[in-house]
Design a protein around this motif. Structure first.
Motif, mmCIF file in Angstrom:
data_model
loop_
_atom_site.group_PDB
_atom_site.id
_atom_site.type_symbol
_atom_site.label_atom_id
_atom_site.label_comp_id
_atom_site.label_asym_id
_atom_site.label_seq_id
_atom_site.Cartn_x
_atom_site.Cartn_y
_atom_site.Cartn_z
ATOM 1 N N ASN A 40 -32.005 -6.379 4.786
ATOM 2 C CA ASN A 40 -32.006 -6.310 3.320
ATOM 3 C C ASN A 40 -32.985 -7.287 2.677
ATOM 4 O O ASN A 40 -32.706 -7.893 1.640
ATOM 5 N N TYR A 87 -36.186 -3.649 -2.381
ATOM 6 C CA TYR A 87 -35.725 -3.806 -1.003
ATOM 7 C C TYR A 87 -36.692 -3.119 -0.044
ATOM 8 O O TYR A 87 -36.901 -1.903 -0.127
ATOM 9 N N ALA A 127 -37.236 0.892 -2.514
ATOM 10 C CA ALA A 127 -36.514 1.266 -3.732
ATOM 11 C C ALA A 127 -36.271 0.053 -4.615
ATOM 12 O O ALA A 127 -36.023 -1.054 -4.129
ATOM 13 N N SER A 141 -28.629 -2.041 3.553
ATOM 14 C CA SER A 141 -27.949 -1.307 2.480
ATOM 15 C C SER A 141 -28.901 -0.342 1.781
ATOM 16 O O SER A 141 -28.468 0.583 1.086
ATOM 17 N N HIS A 142 -30.228 -0.573 1.939
ATOM 18 C CA HIS A 142 -31.259 0.307 1.411
ATOM 19 C C HIS A 142 -32.223 0.642 2.545
ATOM 20 O O HIS A 142 -32.523 -0.224 3.367
ATOM 21 N N ASN A 160 -33.816 -1.589 -7.223
ATOM 22 C CA ASN A 160 -32.461 -1.552 -7.762
ATOM 23 C C ASN A 160 -32.554 -1.816 -9.269
ATOM 24 O O ASN A 160 -32.913 -2.906 -9.701
#
Length: 451
Positions: free
Chosen positions: A412, A131, A122, A115-116, A124
């Motif tokens: 992830n 992640y 990054a 998802s990243h 969140n």
């Protein structure tokens, strides 16, 4: 005092308090941002197999060492696979030293299943999760070592014992060109290591996990042979039939071991795990496989992990007599087989009670840092620690990640920034305890005899 004077006095006090808050809070916030930024920079270096960027990772580590005034050297036991060794010399370098080990490589990723982006690192900002591939396994630990040393140096702490920090390559593919060669080297002999820390696992609970041993790999390939035959013919001892009998026997054994774990009678690291990892059979054709021909050969591969508390010899007899008996036209070979015993025939384990002062020091240091500790465990997979235990060095697996799902090698993969920061303080406490310890020198030989 007039009303105007009171107001001026009150305003002056407010300004002073605000300045005090800014002096205390702002540097702290800046420091945290810097700590997290360094972690992100390390995670952003793609050291995934099959083409890890080891030299970029090495340059980053060396730059951090320089900022900390640590001695450094780059070792290449194998060309283009740099091992970075850092040193913080203690006041009494004759005492056995401390080795903090981590690996720079990470496993491959499937970016489209994340998802990243796996190498963006990054954060969140809604939940604080970072992640990235390697956030748990195990770039976090390598940087936490250095950040803990940064804090200790800032507080003017001076270690009594010398502290070494090693960043090794190739752990994810067996460690043969990294930790294994390092542990057997003259350089390592000269380091006089008394205790070694390596990676552990995340804990979904609020306690940390400590590992005193690990399961040893036995990578098994079973091969069945038989006469080829028409796809419609029924006859005994075909290659496929014999291999399926073996697979069923292995499955029953696996289920018996897994049942012990499901029932809570044993931890995962205390049982023999067996997982089939490949199945190879059939006669290829331009459109797939020949459907009316029974093959003359069939193979299956199994990843077996054996804890040092198991009877490895008994397992090997089971393989020869039940899983791959010659009476069924079967053979087997080990692609890798690591003994659970050292050269003296003793199970390869580190003392994990009061008989080992290093273990007691570690537990006390974690508690001092407001951490909780679970039951001592056997690591379910393999780490570089095994190469140092084989040398008779007490080695403990520990990664300070509580309240964290286990996501090593998974999509992830993440580590929460607060958990990462807390882990640094835990290592500060551990290094203070280890580097100040003076009584272990006379007992080192006894510790090694117990391994």
């Amino acid at each position: 005092m007039t009303t105007m004077s009171c107001r001026r006095h009150s305003c002056f006090i407010s300004v002073v308090l605000l300045l005090l808050v800014l002096v205390v809070v702002v540097p702290s916030s800046v420091a945290i941002d810097s700590i997290l930024s360094r972690f992100q920079q390390y995670l952003q270096i793609d050291t995934s197999h099959p083409s890890p960027n080891y030299h970029q990772a090495a340059d980053f580590i060396l730059s951090q060492a320089k900022s900390l005034s640590l001695e450094s050297q780059t070792l290449e036991f194998v060309k283009n696979k740099p091992l970075i060794l850092l040193k913080w010399t203690g006041k009494n370098p004759h005492l056995p030293s401390i080795l903090l080990n981590s690996h720079t490589d990470v496993v491959p990723v499937e970016p489209h299943k994340w998802s990243h982006p796996p190498f963006d690192a990054a954060i969140n900002h809604q939940n604080g999760n970072i992640y990235a591939r390697g956030s748990q396994d195990m770039k976090c630990v390598g940087l936490q070592y250095l950040e803990a040393i940064r804090k200790l140096k800032d507080s003017n702490f001076e270690p009594l014992r010398t502290i070494y920090i090693s960043f090794v390559p190739d752990e994810e593919i067996g460690g043969h060109d990294g930790a294994e060669k390092f542990a057997k080297s003259k350089i390592f002999d000269e380091m006089n290591v008394g205790i070694m820390l390596d990676e552990g696992l995340a804990s979904p609970e609020d306690n940390y996990r400590l590992f005193y041993a690990e399961r040893c790999p036995m990578w098994l390939v079973i091969k069945a042979t038989g006469a080829p035959g028409h796809g419609a013919k029924l006859y005994d001892n075909t290659a496929m039939e014999n291999l399926l009998k073996s697979i069923e026997s292995v499955r029953r054994f696996r289920a018996s071991q897994f049942d012990l774990v499901k029932a809570g009678l044993k931890a995962e690291g205390e049982v023999v795990s067996v997982n089939m990892v490949f199945l190879k059979a059939g006669t290829p054709s331009p459109t797939g496989f020949v459907m009316n021909l029974q093959p003359s050969e069939a193979q299956a591969g199994f990843d077996i992990r054996v804890p040092p508390i198991a009877d490895q010899a008994s397992l090997e007899r089971r393989i020869a007599e039940e899983w791959a008996p010659a009476s069924r036209n079967m053979t087997f070979e080990f692609k890798q087989k690591v003994s659970v015993y050292d050269e003296n025939g003793k199970p390869i384990m580190t003392g994990h009670d009061s008989s080992n002062p290093w273990w007691s020091l570690l537990e006390a240091a974690i508690l001092e840092a407001n951490g909780k500790i679970g039951k001592p465990e056997i690591f379910p997979a393999s780490t570089d620690a095994r190469y140092f235990r084989l040398r008779g060095i007490p080695a403990i697996g520990f990664s300070p990640m509580a309240n964290t799902p286990i996501l090593l090698h998974d999509h992830n993969e993440f580590l929460n920034k607060e958990e990462y920061l807390k882990g640094i303080d835990v290592y500060v406490s551990i290094l203070k305890a280890f580097a100040s310890f003076v009584e272990a020198e006379k007992d080192t030989a006894a510790f090694r005899d117990e391994l």
